[in-house]
Design a protein around this motif. Structure first.
Motif, PDB file in Angstrom:
ATOM      1  N   ILE A 183       0.847  -1.192   0.000  1.00 34.33           N
ATOM      2  CA  ILE A 183       0.000   0.000   0.000  1.00 34.33           C
ATOM      3  C   ILE A 183       0.888   1.249   0.000  1.00 34.33           C
ATOM      4  O   ILE A 183       0.635   2.201  -0.742  1.00 34.33           O
ATOM      5  CB  ILE A 183      -0.965  -0.004   1.208  1.00 34.33           C
ATOM      6  CG1 ILE A 183      -1.951  -1.168   1.094  1.00 34.33           C
ATOM      7  CG2 ILE A 183      -1.714   1.327   1.309  1.00 34.33           C
ATOM      8  CD1 ILE A 183      -2.786  -1.407   2.347  1.00 34.33           C
ATOM      9  N   ILE A 228      -6.206   4.385  -1.809  1.00 32.34           N
ATOM     10  CA  ILE A 228      -5.105   4.031  -0.900  1.00 32.34           C
ATOM     11  C   ILE A 228      -5.542   4.214   0.552  1.00 32.34           C
ATOM     12  O   ILE A 228      -5.299   3.346   1.394  1.00 32.34           O
ATOM     13  CB  ILE A 228      -3.846   4.856  -1.233  1.00 32.34           C
ATOM     14  CG1 ILE A 228      -3.254   4.352  -2.556  1.00 32.34           C
ATOM     15  CG2 ILE A 228      -2.823   4.791  -0.104  1.00 32.34           C
ATOM     16  CD1 ILE A 228      -2.218   5.266  -3.168  1.00 32.34           C
ATOM     17  N   ARG A 245      -7.827   1.448   1.562  1.00 31.41           N
ATOM     18  CA  ARG A 245      -7.067   0.213   1.831  1.00 31.41           C
ATOM     19  C   ARG A 245      -6.359   0.277   3.174  1.00 31.41           C
ATOM     20  O   ARG A 245      -6.325  -0.716   3.912  1.00 31.41           O
ATOM     21  CB  ARG A 245      -6.068  -0.039   0.707  1.00 31.41           C
ATOM     22  CG  ARG A 245      -6.760  -0.452  -0.590  1.00 31.41           C
ATOM     23  CD  ARG A 245      -5.856  -0.423  -1.798  1.00 31.41           C
ATOM     24  NE  ARG A 245      -4.633  -1.180  -1.627  1.00 31.41           N
ATOM     25  CZ  ARG A 245      -3.506  -0.942  -2.304  1.00 31.41           C
ATOM     26  NH1 ARG A 245      -3.441   0.037  -3.191  1.00 31.41           N
ATOM     27  NH2 ARG A 245      -2.436  -1.683  -2.100  1.00 31.41           N
TER      28      ARG A 245
END
Length: 134
Positions: free
Chosen positions: A92, A119, A122
């Motif tokens: 990530i 992002i 996540r």
């Protein structure tokens, strides 16, 4: 507020006497925050990203300190799963660095904002992979 949170995470000792993990993502968030690309929506996303990154790094030491008195196969399996999750977190962070690099080169604000949103999403979901994490 973001500056205070970043300062606490990067340079101040936790009340337990331990220092938090260094974070490449926090450095990237700070760089983005102080760039010409920091629109209000990006600043809001960065705030969420910093909070999510903090949660990630609070989960890491707790997971690492679990008792190791279980059978060897259980401990090895848990350690292997932990390594996979840490590799996922690193992925990530790599994606964040890649998106930021592309934004600096190509200056596509809408695309960068969408990628940053993904992002952050996540990061927010990442700690849930551990047993018992909140």
């Amino acid at each position: 507020m973001v500056r205070i949170a970043l300062g606490i995470l990067v340079g101040v000792m936790w009340p337990s006497g331990e220092f938090p993990h260094n974070s490449w993502a926090l450095g990237l968030f700070d760089e983005i925050l102080h760039s010409a690309h920091a629109t209000m929506p990006v600043v809001e996303l960065i705030g969420g990203g910093i909070a999510a990154e903090a949660r990630c790094h609070l989960v890491l030491p707790e997971e690492d300190k679990r008792p190791h008195d279980d059978p060897a196969a259980v401990v090895i399996g848990r350690a292997s799963a932990f390594a996979d999750r840490v590799a996922e977190l690193c992925g990530i962070e790599d994606d964040l660095a890649g998106q930021w690099s592309r934004q600096v080169e190509q200056s596509e604000p809408a695309r960068f904002e969408a990628a940053l949103r993904d992002i952050v999403r996540r990061l927010e979901g990442w700690p849930g992979h551990f047993e018992g994490s909140t």
